[in-house]
Design a protein around this motif. Structure first.
Motif, PDB file in Angstrom:
ATOM      1  N   GLY A  62       0.806  -1.219   0.000  1.00 22.69           N
ATOM      2  CA  GLY A  62       0.000   0.000   0.000  1.00 22.69           C
ATOM      3  C   GLY A  62       0.833   1.261   0.000  1.00 22.69           C
ATOM      4  O   GLY A  62       0.485   2.245  -0.653  1.00 22.69           O
ATOM      5  N   THR A  63       1.946   1.234   0.679  1.00 24.32           N
ATOM      6  CA  THR A  63       2.833   2.404   0.691  1.00 24.32           C
ATOM      7  C   THR A  63       3.346   2.694  -0.712  1.00 24.32           C
ATOM      8  O   THR A  63       3.347   3.842  -1.158  1.00 24.32           O
ATOM      9  CB  THR A  63       4.021   2.152   1.651  1.00 24.32           C
ATOM     10  N   PHE A  64       3.763   1.646  -1.422  1.00 26.24           N
ATOM     11  CA  PHE A  64       4.214   1.819  -2.811  1.00 26.24           C
ATOM     12  C   PHE A  64       3.076   2.350  -3.675  1.00 26.24           C
ATOM     13  O   PHE A  64       3.249   3.311  -4.430  1.00 26.24           O
ATOM     14  CB  PHE A  64       4.734   0.493  -3.382  1.00 26.24           C
ATOM     15  N   LEU A  65       1.894   1.734  -3.561  1.00 27.65           N
ATOM     16  CA  LEU A  65       0.765   2.161  -4.390  1.00 27.65           C
ATOM     17  C   LEU A  65       0.375   3.606  -4.096  1.00 27.65           C
ATOM     18  O   LEU A  65       0.072   4.365  -5.018  1.00 27.65           O
ATOM     19  CB  LEU A  65      -0.426   1.225  -4.178  1.00 27.65           C
ATOM     20  N   ASP A  66       0.408   3.997  -2.835  1.00 28.22           N
ATOM     21  CA  ASP A  66       0.096   5.384  -2.475  1.00 28.22           C
ATOM     22  C   ASP A  66       1.115   6.344  -3.088  1.00 28.22           C
ATOM     23  O   ASP A  66       0.742   7.358  -3.683  1.00 28.22           O
ATOM     24  CB  ASP A  66       0.082   5.572  -0.958  1.00 28.22           C
ATOM     25  N   ASP A  67       2.398   6.009  -2.945  1.00 27.49           N
ATOM     26  CA  ASP A  67       3.450   6.886  -3.458  1.00 27.49           C
ATOM     27  C   ASP A  67       3.405   7.001  -4.976  1.00 27.49           C
ATOM     28  O   ASP A  67       3.544   8.095  -5.534  1.00 27.49           O
ATOM     29  CB  ASP A  67       4.831   6.381  -3.018  1.00 27.49           C
ATOM     30  N   ILE A  68       3.206   5.871  -5.666  1.00 32.65           N
ATOM     31  CA  ILE A  68       3.185   5.916  -7.130  1.00 32.65           C
ATOM     32  C   ILE A  68       1.932   6.621  -7.627  1.00 32.65           C
ATOM     33  O   ILE A  68       1.968   7.338  -8.625  1.00 32.65           O
ATOM     34  CB  ILE A  68       3.361   4.500  -7.743  1.00 32.65           C
ATOM     35  N   SER A  69       0.819   6.479  -6.904  1.00 31.56           N
ATOM     36  CA  SER A  69      -0.418   7.160  -7.287  1.00 31.56           C
ATOM     37  C   SER A  69      -0.261   8.669  -7.241  1.00 31.56           C
ATOM     38  O   SER A  69      -0.785   9.372  -8.106  1.00 31.56           O
ATOM     39  CB  SER A  69      -1.578   6.731  -6.384  1.00 31.56           C
ATOM     40  N   VAL A  70       0.450   9.165  -6.249  1.00 27.56           N
ATOM     41  CA  VAL A  70       0.697  10.611  -6.145  1.00 27.56           C
ATOM     42  C   VAL A  70       1.436  11.102  -7.377  1.00 27.56           C
ATOM     43  O   VAL A  70       1.082  12.128  -7.981  1.00 27.56           O
ATOM     44  CB  VAL A  70       1.478  10.944  -4.851  1.00 27.56           C
ATOM     45  N   VAL A  71       2.469  10.370  -7.792  1.00 32.93           N
ATOM     46  CA  VAL A  71       3.254  10.774  -8.972  1.00 32.93           C
ATOM     47  C   VAL A  71       2.392  10.700 -10.230  1.00 32.93           C
ATOM     48  O   VAL A  71       2.385  11.636 -11.040  1.00 32.93           O
ATOM     49  CB  VAL A  71       4.515   9.896  -9.131  1.00 32.93           C
ATOM     50  N   LEU A  72       1.672   9.598 -10.397  1.00 29.02           N
ATOM     51  CA  LEU A  72       0.852   9.426 -11.600  1.00 29.02           C
ATOM     52  C   LEU A  72      -0.211  10.513 -11.700  1.00 29.02           C
ATOM     53  O   LEU A  72      -0.499  11.016 -12.790  1.00 29.02           O
ATOM     54  CB  LEU A  72       0.202   8.043 -11.608  1.00 29.02           C
ATOM     55  N   SER A  73      -0.786  10.885 -10.577  1.00 33.04           N
ATOM     56  CA  SER A  73      -1.844  11.907 -10.565  1.00 33.04           C
ATOM     57  C   SER A  73      -1.297  13.320 -10.727  1.00 33.04           C
ATOM     58  O   SER A  73      -2.016  14.213 -11.170  1.00 33.04           O
ATOM     59  CB  SER A  73      -2.640  11.826  -9.267  1.00 33.04           C
ATOM     60  N   SER A  74      -0.035  13.520 -10.391  1.00 32.12           N
ATOM     61  CA  SER A  74       0.532  14.875 -10.406  1.00 32.12           C
ATOM     62  C   SER A  74       0.497  15.512 -11.783  1.00 32.12           C
ATOM     63  O   SER A  74       0.381  16.728 -11.899  1.00 32.12           O
ATOM     64  CB  SER A  74       1.969  14.858  -9.875  1.00 32.12           C
ATOM     65  N   VAL A  75       0.574  14.729 -12.836  1.00 32.20           N
ATOM     66  CA  VAL A  75       0.636  15.301 -14.183  1.00 32.20           C
ATOM     67  C   VAL A  75      -0.739  15.685 -14.717  1.00 32.20           C
ATOM     68  O   VAL A  75      -0.830  16.336 -15.752  1.00 32.20           O
ATOM     69  CB  VAL A  75       1.337  14.347 -15.179  1.00 32.20           C
ATOM     70  N   GLU A  76      -1.786  15.301 -14.019  1.00 29.29           N
ATOM     71  CA  GLU A  76      -3.133  15.578 -14.508  1.00 29.29           C
ATOM     72  C   GLU A  76      -3.488  17.061 -14.461  1.00 29.29           C
ATOM     73  O   GLU A  76      -4.425  17.487 -15.122  1.00 29.29           O
ATOM     74  CB  GLU A  76      -4.157  14.743 -13.738  1.00 29.29           C
ATOM     75  N   THR A  77      -2.729  17.834 -13.704  1.00 27.81           N
ATOM     76  CA  THR A  77      -3.056  19.260 -13.567  1.00 27.81           C
ATOM     77  C   THR A  77      -1.990  20.181 -14.153  1.00 27.81           C
ATOM     78  O   THR A  77      -2.108  21.393 -14.032  1.00 27.81           O
ATOM     79  CB  THR A  77      -3.246  19.619 -12.082  1.00 27.81           C
ATOM     80  N   ILE A  78      -0.955  19.604 -14.781  1.00 28.76           N
ATOM     81  CA  ILE A  78       0.089  20.462 -15.358  1.00 28.76           C
ATOM     82  C   ILE A  78       0.228  20.186 -16.850  1.00 28.76           C
ATOM     83  O   ILE A  78       0.118  19.045 -17.289  1.00 28.76           O
ATOM     84  CB  ILE A  78       1.453  20.273 -14.647  1.00 28.76           C
ATOM     85  N   PRO A  79       0.461  21.232 -17.619  1.00 31.00           N
ATOM     86  CA  PRO A  79       0.653  21.020 -19.051  1.00 31.00           C
ATOM     87  C   PRO A  79       2.016  20.362 -19.317  1.00 31.00           C
ATOM     88  O   PRO A  79       2.969  20.560 -18.564  1.00 31.00           O
ATOM     89  CB  PRO A  79       0.597  22.427 -19.647  1.00 31.00           C
ATOM     90  N   TRP A  80       2.074  19.578 -20.393  1.00 28.55           N
ATOM     91  CA  TRP A  80       3.319  18.923 -20.765  1.00 28.55           C
ATOM     92  C   TRP A  80       4.338  19.955 -21.246  1.00 28.55           C
ATOM     93  O   TRP A  80       4.006  20.897 -21.957  1.00 28.55           O
ATOM     94  CB  TRP A  80       3.081  17.900 -21.880  1.00 28.55           C
ATOM     95  N   SER A  81       5.560  19.794 -20.817  1.00 28.51           N
ATOM     96  CA  SER A  81       6.711  20.539 -21.336  1.00 28.51           C
ATOM     97  C   SER A  81       7.911  19.636 -21.116  1.00 28.51           C
ATOM     98  O   SER A  81       7.855  18.714 -20.287  1.00 28.51           O
ATOM     99  CB  SER A  81       6.901  21.863 -20.593  1.00 28.51           C
ATOM    100  N   PRO A  82       9.009  19.874 -21.823  1.00 27.70           N
ATOM    101  CA  PRO A  82      10.192  19.033 -21.594  1.00 27.70           C
ATOM    102  C   PRO A  82      10.648  19.060 -20.126  1.00 27.70           C
ATOM    103  O   PRO A  82      11.044  18.034 -19.578  1.00 27.70           O
ATOM    104  CB  PRO A  82      11.251  19.635 -22.519  1.00 27.70           C
ATOM    105  N   GLU A  83      10.558  20.216 -19.496  1.00 23.62           N
ATOM    106  CA  GLU A  83      10.972  20.334 -18.103  1.00 23.62           C
ATOM    107  C   GLU A  83      10.022  19.568 -17.176  1.00 23.62           C
ATOM    108  O   GLU A  83      10.458  18.866 -16.263  1.00 23.62           O
ATOM    109  CB  GLU A  83      11.034  21.816 -17.682  1.00 23.62           C
ATOM    110  N   ALA A  84       8.723  19.721 -17.427  1.00 22.12           N
ATOM    111  CA  ALA A  84       7.734  19.012 -16.611  1.00 22.12           C
ATOM    112  C   ALA A  84       7.872  17.501 -16.808  1.00 22.12           C
ATOM    113  O   ALA A  84       7.723  16.735 -15.853  1.00 22.12           O
ATOM    114  CB  ALA A  84       6.324  19.467 -16.971  1.00 22.12           C
ATOM    115  N   GLU A  85       8.171  17.088 -18.038  1.00 21.61           N
ATOM    116  CA  GLU A  85       8.370  15.659 -18.307  1.00 21.61           C
ATOM    117  C   GLU A  85       9.530  15.117 -17.478  1.00 21.61           C
ATOM    118  O   GLU A  85       9.410  14.063 -16.850  1.00 21.61           O
ATOM    119  CB  GLU A  85       8.654  15.439 -19.790  1.00 21.61           C
ATOM    120  N   GLN A  86      10.653  15.816 -17.469  1.00 24.32           N
ATOM    121  CA  GLN A  86      11.813  15.355 -16.703  1.00 24.32           C
ATOM    122  C   GLN A  86      11.518  15.328 -15.209  1.00 24.32           C
ATOM    123  O   GLN A  86      11.915  14.398 -14.511  1.00 24.32           O
ATOM    124  CB  GLN A  86      13.046  16.229 -16.995  1.00 24.32           C
TER     125      GLN A  86
END
Length: 193
Positions: A62-86
């Motif tokens: 659950g700790t792994f799933l919680d941590d990875i979910s935060v990262v996966l969800s983080s991009v849903e509110t920011i536009p793609w850019s090379p910097e944001a991708e990195q």
């Protein structure tokens, strides 16, 4: 293991023993008694911390799933850019590297994991697909979407292998980030023929 305060980190010891035993023997073949013995506590003491083996598995993964979910969800509110991708790739790699010891447990006993998490895994898969689509960049081609999926899977190699890489976490992080970035660097190019 001792906490800096001098007290014992029993929960941490239980997690480490369970991950080691689940990874080597499998979830089904590992008993709570074996985990307790490895930690040097009674089975009753283990039950104080976790009510069942499935409860322990949920705590570890659950700790792994919680941590990875935060990262996966983080991009849903920011536009793609090379910097944001990195930045997103770095965060994803950091979570995978931090949870490398959990990988063999996730893969070896996928049935137990599915039973423990069910619907949560469906939501995680959906977030992962949105993350991959975001990594593909603006107006992605089918080849770009495949490259994004391959980049994520490249990072996942760290969690799916139980090979002792004899590398520091920083080295593993750098290699995975380099590999994922290399896969994505061909974005916008036609597939090789």
């Amino acid at each position: 293991m001792q906490h800096p305060t001098g007290s014992r980190d029993t929960k941490g010891d239980i997690h480490r023993a369970a991950v080691q035993l689940f990874s080597t023997q499998g979830y089904e073949k590992t008993s709570l008694r074996e985990i307790a013995e490895q930690v040097g506590i009674t089975k009753a003491s283990l039950y104080y911390h976790y009510s069942s083996k499935q409860d322990l598995l949920r705590a570890i993964i659950g700790t792994f799933l919680d941590d990875i979910s935060v990262v996966l969800s983080s991009v849903e509110t920011i536009p793609w850019s090379p910097e944001a991708e990195q930045e997103a790739l770095r965060a994803y790699v950091d979570v995978v590297v931090a949870h490398r010891s959990t990988g063999p447990t996730l893969l070896r006993d996928i049935t137990a994991v599915l039973a423990a998490f069910g619907d949560d895994l469906d939501a995680l898969i959906a977030r992962s697909r949105r993350f991959q689509l975001w990594l593909a960049g603006p107006d992605p081609t089918a080849a770009d979407r495949l490259r994004a999926a391959a980049a994520v899977e490249t990072v996942g190699a760290a969690i799916s292998t139980d090979v002792d890489l004899e590398a520091t976490p920083a080295e593993v992080r750098a290699i995975l980030l380099e590999a994922a970035t290399a896969v994505l660097s061909h974005r916008g190019q036609p597939p090789p023929t």
